[in-house]
Design a protein around this motif. Structure first.
Motif, PDB file in Angstrom:
ATOM      1  N   CYS A 268     -23.846  -7.166  55.430  1.00  0.00           N
ATOM      2  CA  CYS A 268     -22.800  -6.987  54.530  1.00  0.00           C
ATOM      3  C   CYS A 268     -21.794  -6.100  54.363  1.00  0.00           C
ATOM      4  CB  CYS A 268     -23.358  -7.634  52.949  1.00  0.00           C
ATOM      5  SG  CYS A 268     -24.536  -9.190  52.687  1.00  0.00           S
ATOM      6  N   THR A 269     -22.352  -4.991  54.533  1.00  0.00           N
ATOM      7  CA  THR A 269     -21.397  -3.741  54.481  1.00  0.00           C
ATOM      8  C   THR A 269     -20.409  -4.068  55.792  1.00  0.00           C
ATOM      9  OG1 THR A 269     -22.929  -2.394  53.342  1.00  0.00           O
ATOM     10  CG2 THR A 269     -21.257  -1.369  54.351  1.00  0.00           C
ATOM     11  N   LEU A 270     -21.092  -4.240  56.908  1.00  0.00           N
ATOM     12  CA  LEU A 270     -20.135  -4.226  58.012  1.00  0.00           C
ATOM     13  C   LEU A 270     -19.018  -5.328  58.081  1.00  0.00           C
ATOM     14  CD1 LEU A 270     -19.753  -3.446  60.904  1.00  0.00           C
ATOM     15  CD2 LEU A 270     -21.734  -5.053  61.524  1.00  0.00           C
ATOM     16  N   VAL A 271     -19.686  -6.447  57.479  1.00  0.00           N
ATOM     17  CA  VAL A 271     -18.746  -7.517  57.411  1.00  0.00           C
ATOM     18  C   VAL A 271     -17.347  -7.332  56.345  1.00  0.00           C
ATOM     19  CG1 VAL A 271     -18.474 -10.001  56.720  1.00  0.00           C
ATOM     20  CG2 VAL A 271     -20.350  -9.445  58.291  1.00  0.00           C
ATOM     21  N   THR A 272     -17.682  -6.716  55.270  1.00  0.00           N
ATOM     22  CA  THR A 272     -16.700  -6.546  54.260  1.00  0.00           C
ATOM     23  C   THR A 272     -15.649  -5.489  54.843  1.00  0.00           C
ATOM     24  OG1 THR A 272     -18.152  -6.865  52.308  1.00  0.00           O
ATOM     25  CG2 THR A 272     -16.201  -5.521  51.944  1.00  0.00           C
ATOM     26  N   VAL A 273     -15.989  -4.611  55.483  1.00  0.00           N
ATOM     27  CA  VAL A 273     -15.157  -3.433  56.199  1.00  0.00           C
ATOM     28  C   VAL A 273     -14.509  -4.206  57.325  1.00  0.00           C
ATOM     29  CG1 VAL A 273     -15.004  -1.269  57.543  1.00  0.00           C
ATOM     30  CG2 VAL A 273     -16.733  -1.585  55.516  1.00  0.00           C
ATOM     31  N   VAL A 274     -15.063  -4.853  57.836  1.00  0.00           N
ATOM     32  CA  VAL A 274     -14.438  -5.732  59.244  1.00  0.00           C
ATOM     33  C   VAL A 274     -13.278  -6.731  58.509  1.00  0.00           C
ATOM     34  CG1 VAL A 274     -14.607  -7.237  61.168  1.00  0.00           C
ATOM     35  CG2 VAL A 274     -16.077  -5.233  60.881  1.00  0.00           C
ATOM     36  N   TYR A 275     -13.648  -7.529  57.585  1.00  0.00           N
ATOM     37  CA  TYR A 275     -12.876  -8.446  57.042  1.00  0.00           C
ATOM     38  C   TYR A 275     -11.661  -7.607  56.320  1.00  0.00           C
ATOM     39  CZ  TYR A 275     -15.604 -12.620  57.714  1.00  0.00           C
ATOM     40  OH  TYR A 275     -16.169 -13.602  57.918  1.00  0.00           O
ATOM     41  N   PHE A 276     -11.803  -6.632  55.861  1.00  0.00           N
ATOM     42  CA  PHE A 276     -10.682  -5.924  54.951  1.00  0.00           C
ATOM     43  C   PHE A 276      -9.704  -5.223  56.183  1.00  0.00           C
ATOM     44  CE2 PHE A 276      -8.914  -2.268  53.216  1.00  0.00           C
ATOM     45  CZ  PHE A 276      -7.943  -2.629  52.092  1.00  0.00           C
ATOM     46  N   MET A 277     -10.535  -4.899  57.106  1.00  0.00           N
ATOM     47  CA  MET A 277      -9.401  -4.253  58.206  1.00  0.00           C
ATOM     48  C   MET A 277      -8.585  -5.114  58.853  1.00  0.00           C
ATOM     49  SD  MET A 277      -9.476  -0.964  57.209  1.00  0.00           S
ATOM     50  CE  MET A 277      -8.739  -0.410  58.914  1.00  0.00           C
ATOM     51  N   THR A 278      -9.401  -6.331  59.074  1.00  0.00           N
ATOM     52  CA  THR A 278      -8.753  -7.285  59.882  1.00  0.00           C
ATOM     53  C   THR A 278      -7.604  -8.055  59.192  1.00  0.00           C
ATOM     54  OG1 THR A 278     -10.853  -8.018  60.956  1.00  0.00           O
ATOM     55  CG2 THR A 278      -8.959  -9.608  60.952  1.00  0.00           C
ATOM     56  N   ASN A 279      -7.896  -8.293  57.911  1.00  0.00           N
ATOM     57  CA  ASN A 279      -6.432  -8.642  57.054  1.00  0.00           C
ATOM     58  C   ASN A 279      -5.387  -7.609  57.053  1.00  0.00           C
ATOM     59  OD1 ASN A 279      -6.874 -11.341  55.584  1.00  0.00           O
ATOM     60  ND2 ASN A 279      -9.038 -10.455  55.500  1.00  0.00           N
ATOM     61  N   VAL A 280      -5.892  -6.419  56.973  1.00  0.00           N
ATOM     62  CA  VAL A 280      -4.709  -5.357  57.047  1.00  0.00           C
ATOM     63  C   VAL A 280      -3.928  -5.635  58.349  1.00  0.00           C
ATOM     64  CG1 VAL A 280      -4.513  -2.898  56.931  1.00  0.00           C
ATOM     65  CG2 VAL A 280      -5.990  -4.020  55.447  1.00  0.00           C
ATOM     66  N   ALA A 281      -4.745  -5.752  59.419  1.00  0.00           N
ATOM     67  CA  ALA A 281      -4.205  -5.533  60.980  1.00  0.00           C
ATOM     68  C   ALA A 281      -3.153  -6.697  60.653  1.00  0.00           C
ATOM     69  CB  ALA A 281      -5.265  -5.924  61.750  1.00  0.00           C
ATOM     70  N   PHE A 282      -3.444  -8.110  60.244  1.00  0.00           N
ATOM     71  CA  PHE A 282      -2.891  -9.326  60.376  1.00  0.00           C
ATOM     72  C   PHE A 282      -1.459  -8.886  59.675  1.00  0.00           C
ATOM     73  CE2 PHE A 282      -6.605 -12.483  60.601  1.00  0.00           C
ATOM     74  CZ  PHE A 282      -6.666 -12.235  61.690  1.00  0.00           C
ATOM     75  N   TYR A 283      -1.328  -8.095  58.356  1.00  0.00           N
ATOM     76  CA  TYR A 283      -0.119  -7.909  57.681  1.00  0.00           C
ATOM     77  C   TYR A 283       0.711  -7.042  58.260  1.00  0.00           C
ATOM     78  CZ  TYR A 283      -2.121 -11.696  54.671  1.00  0.00           C
ATOM     79  OH  TYR A 283      -2.589 -12.747  54.200  1.00  0.00           O
ATOM     80  N   THR A 284       0.100  -6.222  59.229  1.00  0.00           N
ATOM     81  CA  THR A 284       1.170  -5.172  59.672  1.00  0.00           C
ATOM     82  C   THR A 284       2.162  -5.941  60.714  1.00  0.00           C
ATOM     83  OG1 THR A 284      -0.561  -4.792  61.638  1.00  0.00           O
ATOM     84  CG2 THR A 284      -0.624  -3.428  59.727  1.00  0.00           C
ATOM     85  N   THR A 285       1.828  -7.140  61.114  1.00  0.00           N
ATOM     86  CA  THR A 285       2.837  -7.688  62.152  1.00  0.00           C
ATOM     87  C   THR A 285       3.290  -9.002  61.746  1.00  0.00           C
ATOM     88  OG1 THR A 285       1.286  -6.869  63.837  1.00  0.00           O
ATOM     89  CG2 THR A 285       2.560  -8.749  64.325  1.00  0.00           C
ATOM     90  N   LEU A 286       2.502  -9.886  60.910  1.00  0.00           N
ATOM     91  CA  LEU A 286       2.734 -11.077  60.500  1.00  0.00           C
ATOM     92  C   LEU A 286       3.421 -11.162  58.839  1.00  0.00           C
ATOM     93  CD1 LEU A 286      -0.209 -13.466  61.787  1.00  0.00           C
ATOM     94  CD2 LEU A 286       2.077 -12.804  62.893  1.00  0.00           C
TER      95      LEU A 286
END
Length: 497
Positions: A268-286
């Motif tokens: 759960c800790t791993l997934v929460t961090v990965v999800y947050f960072m992935t969404n941040v990555a999406f919005y740096t570009t899109l």
């Protein structure tokens, strides 16, 4: 279907060989008994949870979360809160799983706490709505990402998407029927693949952040209606759905008291961090407009940054969703199995394939239901149905924790959770189930109607024990026929003391 513990003179043969009348003994990994055996390590447990959670959600839900929140920053807050909400639920499930170590997870907990009627409603919701519907969603997402490179300017044909989703489910059904080790190996490999895909996206996003691309990170246009925010949690929580899946196969986990809470905490800790960072990555570009207009957010992201290598992201996403379908199938079949063992599902679903030692009938049943849901291709409508039914059911399961503290204080509890956590979780569950009824009355109404169908089914097939002899003989004849076709027999269970 028969009532729990009830046997009639028409019951099918339960064992491969004739019994000599000796009492059954507990099944251990060294036994030659036909039963589910503990083959899964801590690492396998982590990959089951991570592989089940990370599937289509992170690649579909960003659109849904942004749609209902209105701004990028508000959507990121929803992603974090959804992760914390899932962690709290998983923490509560750790106590329940170690206290009631039976396959079936919350079904087993509700059976122990509230009895067979409430347990059957939970079983019906999960088996007939949540699991097959979720698997259909993930399989459809797999198909969209596989076919997207071949249709860069438009959406893939609907028929092709559905047929490929059927092929995905059928291949994984064969693997799960053949060997648990094969299924867990598939889970391990595809979990690593999906994490690699997300780490590539996160790394690309980090480069964009270093270049100063933060123009979309604002609270502009944030929606303040409570009903809209509640609907945003449906999409966010759907992406985290799967954190409780390891509890469904706890009988196959080595040293569950030690490994279950560890697997839950790490995953759960791993997934929460990965999800947050992935969404941040999406919005740096899109931009928000691009995210809302995209049917495949990760593909749009890759097309902006990766040039001729953009095809790699759809491949990794396809691997991710393929692994998620496997995780749902692996764990869901055990729920059918657990329900059948309590006499609340057809007896054939209790049976084990005699050479492969897998719950083949339950796996096949789950696959058939999932393919039935593929007749619907509106992913976001399916997510709303699943969200309402899922969080209503899980909220009831968490209620078991404080109830059992009061009614069964003498039960052995290797892990004891502070009651603050289940109370907070229950309040939050009420919010995400009751408030959307106002914002989306039609979809929640259909959800309530599907849940209500469990009541007549229970009274006709389970509560009505003394069925006419003709009906009993017909049920037994069908069961024996299916036994011969699939070469399955009843699992040997530990003797009660």
């Amino acid at each position: 279907m028969s009532s729990p513990g009830e046997k009639t003179k028409y019951s099918p043969v339960k064992e491969a060989a004739a019994s000599d009348g000796a009492n059954e003994v507990p099944c251990t990994p060294q036994d030659d008994a036909i039963c589910l055996k503990a083959k899964m390590s801590l690492l396998n447990g982590i990959t089951v949870i991570v592989g089940s959670i990370i599937g289509s959600g992170i690649f579909v839900s960003p659109t849904g979360v942004l749609l209902y929140t209105g701004s990028v920053n508000a959507s990121l807050v929803v992603w974090v809160i959804s992760g914390v909400f899932s962690m709290v639920g998983a923490y509560c499930y750790a106590e329940l799983g170690c206290m009631i170590s039976k396959s079936g997870a919350d079904y087993a907990y509700i059976m122990e706490t509230f009895g067979p009627f409430m347990a059957f409603i939970r079983l019906w919701i999960e088996c007939m709505i949540v699991r097959p519907c979720s698997q259909a969603i993930v399989a459809l997402t797999f198909s969209v990402y596989v076919l997207k490179p071949f249709f860069p300017e438009c959406l893939p044909p609907d028929t092709s998407v559905r047929l490929l989703a059927v092929c995905c489910i059928m291949v994984l059904t064969f693997i799960n029927c053949w060997d648990v080790k094969w299924a867990t190996r598939v889970q391990d490999v595809f979990t690593y693949a999906k994490l690699l895909a997300l780490f590539i996206i996160i790394a690309a996003g980090a480069v964009q952040l270093c270049k100063g691309h933060v123009e979309y990170f604002t609270f502009d246009n944030t929606k303040t209606e409570v009903t809209q925010l509640a609907l945003s949690f449906y999409s966010g929580l759907f992406a985290y759905n799967g954190w409780n899946y390891l509890n469904f196969i706890i009988e196959e986990l080595k040293d569950p008291i030690r490994n279950l809470p560890r697997a839950i905490a790490i995953s759960c800790t791993l997934v929460t961090v990965v999800y947050f960072m992935t969404n941040v990555a999406f919005y740096t570009t899109l931009s928000p407009v691009e995210v809302l207009g995209s049917s495949a957010v990760a593909v749009s992201f890759a097309e902006h940054l990766f040039g001729f290598m953009a095809w790699t992201i759809p491949v990794f996403v396809a691997l991710s969703t393929f692994g998620a379908v496997n995780g749902i199938l692996l764990t869901s079949s055990r729920l059918f199995y657990a329900g059948a063992c309590e006499g609340q599902m057809p007896e054939i679903l209790t049976m084990i394939q005699i050479s492969r030692l897998t719950p083949t009938p339950a796996i096949l049943f789950m696959a058939l239901l999932s393919m039935l849901y593929l007749t619907v291709s509106d992913i976001f409508a399916l997510i709303n149905y699943v969200g309402f039914a899922t969080w209503l059911s899980i909220g009831v399961a968490v209620v078991c924790l404080p109830v059992l503290r009061y009614t069964r204080p003498d039960m052995t509890r290797p892990i004891k959770v502070n009651l603050f956590f289940p109370i907070i979780y229950i309040i939050a569950s009420i919010f995400v189930t009751v408030v959307p009824m106002i914002a989306s009355p039609v979809e929640t109404g259909y959800g309530c109607l599907m849940i209500a169908t469990s009541v007549p089914v229970y009274f006709i097939f389970i509560y009505w024990r003394r069925k006419p002899e003709t009906i009993q003989k017909a049920i037994v004849a069908v069961t024996r026929c299916l036994q011969k076709i699939m070469v399955v027999v009843g699992a040997e269970r530990p003797a009660k003391v």
